[in-house]
Design a protein around this motif. Structure first.
Motif, PDB file in Angstrom:
ATOM      1  N   LYS A  90       0.841  -1.203   0.000  1.00  0.00           N
ATOM      2  CA  LYS A  90       0.000   0.000   0.000  1.00  0.00           C
ATOM      3  C   LYS A  90       0.870   1.244   0.000  1.00  0.00           C
ATOM      4  O   LYS A  90       0.612   2.200  -0.746  1.00  0.00           O
ATOM      5  CB  LYS A  90      -0.925  -0.012   1.218  1.00  0.00           C
ATOM      6  CG  LYS A  90      -1.863   1.158   1.281  1.00  0.00           C
ATOM      7  CD  LYS A  90      -2.755   1.075   2.499  1.00  0.00           C
ATOM      8  CE  LYS A  90      -3.628   2.311   2.603  1.00  0.00           C
ATOM      9  NZ  LYS A  90      -4.381   2.325   3.863  1.00  0.00           N
ATOM     10  N   THR A  91       1.922   1.233   0.808  1.00  0.00           N
ATOM     11  CA  THR A  91       2.855   2.372   0.841  1.00  0.00           C
ATOM     12  C   THR A  91       3.528   2.548  -0.514  1.00  0.00           C
ATOM     13  O   THR A  91       3.685   3.678  -0.990  1.00  0.00           O
ATOM     14  CB  THR A  91       3.909   2.159   1.949  1.00  0.00           C
ATOM     15  OG1 THR A  91       3.231   2.062   3.204  1.00  0.00           O
ATOM     16  CG2 THR A  91       4.910   3.297   1.987  1.00  0.00           C
ATOM     17  N   MET A  92       3.912   1.446  -1.142  1.00  0.00           N
ATOM     18  CA  MET A  92       4.537   1.528  -2.467  1.00  0.00           C
ATOM     19  C   MET A  92       3.601   2.201  -3.463  1.00  0.00           C
ATOM     20  O   MET A  92       4.035   3.043  -4.265  1.00  0.00           O
ATOM     21  CB  MET A  92       4.917   0.128  -2.972  1.00  0.00           C
ATOM     22  CG  MET A  92       6.037  -0.523  -2.207  1.00  0.00           C
ATOM     23  SD  MET A  92       6.335  -2.223  -2.774  1.00  0.00           S
ATOM     24  CE  MET A  92       7.191  -1.886  -4.320  1.00  0.00           C
ATOM     25  N   VAL A  93       2.325   1.848  -3.423  1.00  0.00           N
ATOM     26  CA  VAL A  93       1.348   2.446  -4.333  1.00  0.00           C
ATOM     27  C   VAL A  93       1.197   3.929  -4.023  1.00  0.00           C
ATOM     28  O   VAL A  93       1.169   4.767  -4.932  1.00  0.00           O
ATOM     29  CB  VAL A  93      -0.006   1.703  -4.253  1.00  0.00           C
ATOM     30  CG1 VAL A  93      -1.095   2.448  -5.009  1.00  0.00           C
ATOM     31  CG2 VAL A  93       0.145   0.280  -4.791  1.00  0.00           C
ATOM     32  N   GLU A  94       1.109   4.264  -2.727  1.00  0.00           N
ATOM     33  CA  GLU A  94       0.995   5.676  -2.331  1.00  0.00           C
ATOM     34  C   GLU A  94       2.199   6.488  -2.795  1.00  0.00           C
ATOM     35  O   GLU A  94       2.063   7.662  -3.141  1.00  0.00           O
ATOM     36  CB  GLU A  94       0.847   5.792  -0.808  1.00  0.00           C
ATOM     37  CG  GLU A  94      -0.470   5.293  -0.280  1.00  0.00           C
ATOM     38  CD  GLU A  94      -0.511   5.181   1.234  1.00  0.00           C
ATOM     39  OE1 GLU A  94      -1.632   5.076   1.758  1.00  0.00           O
ATOM     40  OE2 GLU A  94       0.557   5.181   1.896  1.00  0.00           O
ATOM     41  N   GLU A  95       3.357   5.862  -2.827  1.00  0.00           N
ATOM     42  CA  GLU A  95       4.595   6.535  -3.244  1.00  0.00           C
ATOM     43  C   GLU A  95       4.821   6.473  -4.753  1.00  0.00           C
ATOM     44  O   GLU A  95       5.878   6.897  -5.232  1.00  0.00           O
ATOM     45  CB  GLU A  95       5.786   5.903  -2.526  1.00  0.00           C
ATOM     46  CG  GLU A  95       5.769   6.113  -1.033  1.00  0.00           C
ATOM     47  CD  GLU A  95       6.852   5.322  -0.312  1.00  0.00           C
ATOM     48  OE1 GLU A  95       7.525   4.467  -0.953  1.00  0.00           O
ATOM     49  OE2 GLU A  95       7.025   5.561   0.897  1.00  0.00           O
ATOM     50  N   ASN A  96       3.846   5.935  -5.480  1.00  0.00           N
ATOM     51  CA  ASN A  96       3.957   5.819  -6.941  1.00  0.00           C
ATOM     52  C   ASN A  96       5.196   5.054  -7.381  1.00  0.00           C
ATOM     53  O   ASN A  96       5.864   5.416  -8.345  1.00  0.00           O
ATOM     54  CB  ASN A  96       3.926   7.204  -7.603  1.00  0.00           C
ATOM     55  CG  ASN A  96       2.577   7.835  -7.518  1.00  0.00           C
ATOM     56  OD1 ASN A  96       1.566   7.182  -7.781  1.00  0.00           O
ATOM     57  ND2 ASN A  96       2.535   9.103  -7.114  1.00  0.00           N
ATOM     58  N   ARG A  97       5.478   3.960  -6.682  1.00  0.00           N
ATOM     59  CA  ARG A  97       6.619   3.116  -7.065  1.00  0.00           C
ATOM     60  C   ARG A  97       6.320   2.444  -8.395  1.00  0.00           C
ATOM     61  O   ARG A  97       5.171   2.314  -8.809  1.00  0.00           O
ATOM     62  CB  ARG A  97       6.881   2.065  -5.990  1.00  0.00           C
ATOM     63  CG  ARG A  97       7.218   2.651  -4.625  1.00  0.00           C
ATOM     64  CD  ARG A  97       8.688   3.024  -4.479  1.00  0.00           C
ATOM     65  NE  ARG A  97       9.548   1.878  -4.422  1.00  0.00           N
ATOM     66  CZ  ARG A  97       9.878   1.232  -3.324  1.00  0.00           C
ATOM     67  NH1 ARG A  97       9.403   1.608  -2.158  1.00  0.00           N
ATOM     68  NH2 ARG A  97      10.687   0.194  -3.380  1.00  0.00           N
ATOM     69  N   VAL A 100       5.870  -3.244  -7.623  1.00  0.00           N
ATOM     70  CA  VAL A 100       4.652  -3.537  -6.869  1.00  0.00           C
ATOM     71  C   VAL A 100       4.154  -4.941  -7.206  1.00  0.00           C
ATOM     72  O   VAL A 100       3.781  -5.718  -6.319  1.00  0.00           O
ATOM     73  CB  VAL A 100       3.564  -2.478  -7.138  1.00  0.00           C
ATOM     74  CG1 VAL A 100       2.267  -2.843  -6.433  1.00  0.00           C
ATOM     75  CG2 VAL A 100       4.034  -1.089  -6.707  1.00  0.00           C
ATOM     76  N   LEU A 101       4.168  -5.286  -8.484  1.00  0.00           N
ATOM     77  CA  LEU A 101       3.697  -6.607  -8.900  1.00  0.00           C
ATOM     78  C   LEU A 101       4.530  -7.732  -8.292  1.00  0.00           C
ATOM     79  O   LEU A 101       3.997  -8.772  -7.913  1.00  0.00           O
ATOM     80  CB  LEU A 101       3.683  -6.711 -10.424  1.00  0.00           C
ATOM     81  CG  LEU A 101       2.608  -5.885 -11.128  1.00  0.00           C
ATOM     82  CD1 LEU A 101       2.822  -5.917 -12.631  1.00  0.00           C
ATOM     83  CD2 LEU A 101       1.219  -6.374 -10.756  1.00  0.00           C
ATOM     84  N   GLN A 143       5.963  -7.644  -5.412  1.00  0.00           N
ATOM     85  CA  GLN A 143       5.554  -7.745  -4.015  1.00  0.00           C
ATOM     86  C   GLN A 143       4.174  -8.400  -3.886  1.00  0.00           C
ATOM     87  O   GLN A 143       3.930  -9.169  -2.966  1.00  0.00           O
ATOM     88  CB  GLN A 143       5.580  -6.375  -3.338  1.00  0.00           C
ATOM     89  CG  GLN A 143       6.966  -5.768  -3.264  1.00  0.00           C
ATOM     90  CD  GLN A 143       7.979  -6.708  -2.650  1.00  0.00           C
ATOM     91  OE1 GLN A 143       7.747  -7.287  -1.589  1.00  0.00           O
ATOM     92  NE2 GLN A 143       9.111  -6.890  -3.316  1.00  0.00           N
ATOM     93  N   VAL A 144       3.279  -8.091  -4.808  1.00  0.00           N
ATOM     94  CA  VAL A 144       1.959  -8.742  -4.814  1.00  0.00           C
ATOM     95  C   VAL A 144       2.135 -10.248  -5.011  1.00  0.00           C
ATOM     96  O   VAL A 144       1.489 -11.058  -4.339  1.00  0.00           O
ATOM     97  CB  VAL A 144       1.037  -8.127  -5.895  1.00  0.00           C
ATOM     98  CG1 VAL A 144      -0.213  -8.974  -6.093  1.00  0.00           C
ATOM     99  CG2 VAL A 144       0.667  -6.694  -5.533  1.00  0.00           C
ATOM    100  N   ALA A 145       3.021 -10.625  -5.910  1.00  0.00           N
ATOM    101  CA  ALA A 145       3.281 -12.050  -6.149  1.00  0.00           C
ATOM    102  C   ALA A 145       3.829 -12.717  -4.884  1.00  0.00           C
ATOM    103  O   ALA A 145       3.468 -13.856  -4.572  1.00  0.00           O
ATOM    104  CB  ALA A 145       4.250 -12.223  -7.315  1.00  0.00           C
ATOM    105  N   ALA A 146       4.661 -12.001  -4.146  1.00  0.00           N
ATOM    106  CA  ALA A 146       5.214 -12.555  -2.907  1.00  0.00           C
ATOM    107  C   ALA A 146       4.100 -12.797  -1.886  1.00  0.00           C
ATOM    108  O   ALA A 146       4.082 -13.828  -1.200  1.00  0.00           O
ATOM    109  CB  ALA A 146       6.278 -11.619  -2.337  1.00  0.00           C
ATOM    110  N   VAL A 147       3.166 -11.865  -1.790  1.00  0.00           N
ATOM    111  CA  VAL A 147       2.042 -12.026  -0.857  1.00  0.00           C
ATOM    112  C   VAL A 147       1.165 -13.194  -1.285  1.00  0.00           C
ATOM    113  O   VAL A 147       0.730 -13.999  -0.452  1.00  0.00           O
ATOM    114  CB  VAL A 147       1.228 -10.717  -0.745  1.00  0.00           C
ATOM    115  CG1 VAL A 147      -0.092 -10.953  -0.032  1.00  0.00           C
ATOM    116  CG2 VAL A 147       2.040  -9.658  -0.017  1.00  0.00           C
TER     117      VAL A 147
END
Length: 113
Positions: free
Chosen positions: A50-57, A62-63, A65-69
Motif C-alpha cells: 500500500k505504501t509503495m502504491v501511495e509513493e507511486n513506485r 509492486v507486482l 511484491q503482490v506475487a510474494a504475498v
C-alpha cells in the motif's frame, strides 16, 4: 405515513456466514500461533505494498511484491489444508462423521480454487 424500509448491512462479496458445525475443530495451539505469525507478516507486507502504491513506485516492483504475498497466502492455505486432512478429517473418520466433514471440505475447496 409509511415506515422506512428495514436497513440491512450490505453483505460483502466473498463473505460467507459460518457454517453450523455439529463437531468442533480443535487445533494445536503451537500450530495456530505459527499460522497467526505468518498472517501477521503477510499483513505487514500488504501495508508495505500500500505504501509503495501511495509513493507511486514502479508497477513491476509492486507486482513482484503482490506475487510474494500471493505465494505467502498460498503457503498458509497449504498448511491449513494439510492440518485439516491430518487432524480434522482423521478425527471425523474415527468418530464416524466423515461424510459431513468431506462435504464441508469439498464446499470450501470449490470456493478456494
Amino acid at each position: 405515513m409509511a415506515s422506512p424500509p428495514e436497513s440491512r448491512p450490505p453483505r460483502s462479496q466473498g463473505h460467507h456466514p459460518p457454517q453450523d458445525h455439529s463437531h468442533v475443530h480443535i487445533h494445536d495451539p503451537e500450530s495456530q500461533k505459527r499460522l497467526l505469525n505468518r498472517l501477521s507478516r503477510i499483513e505487514g507486507h500488504i501495508r508495505g505494498i500500500k505504501t509503495m502504491v501511495e509513493e507511486n513506485r514502479a508497477c513491476p516492483e509492486v507486482l513482484v511484491q503482490v506475487a510474494a504475498v500471493r505465494g505467502a497466502l498460498d503457503k498458509v492455505a497449504r498448511i491449513i489444508l494439510d492440518e485439516h486432512l491430518t487432524e480434522c478429517v482423521a478425527r471425523a473418520a474415527n468418530a464416524g462423521d466423515i461424510e459431513m466433514e468431506l462435504a464441508e471440505l469439498k464446499a470450501a475447496l470449490d470456493q478456494f480454487l
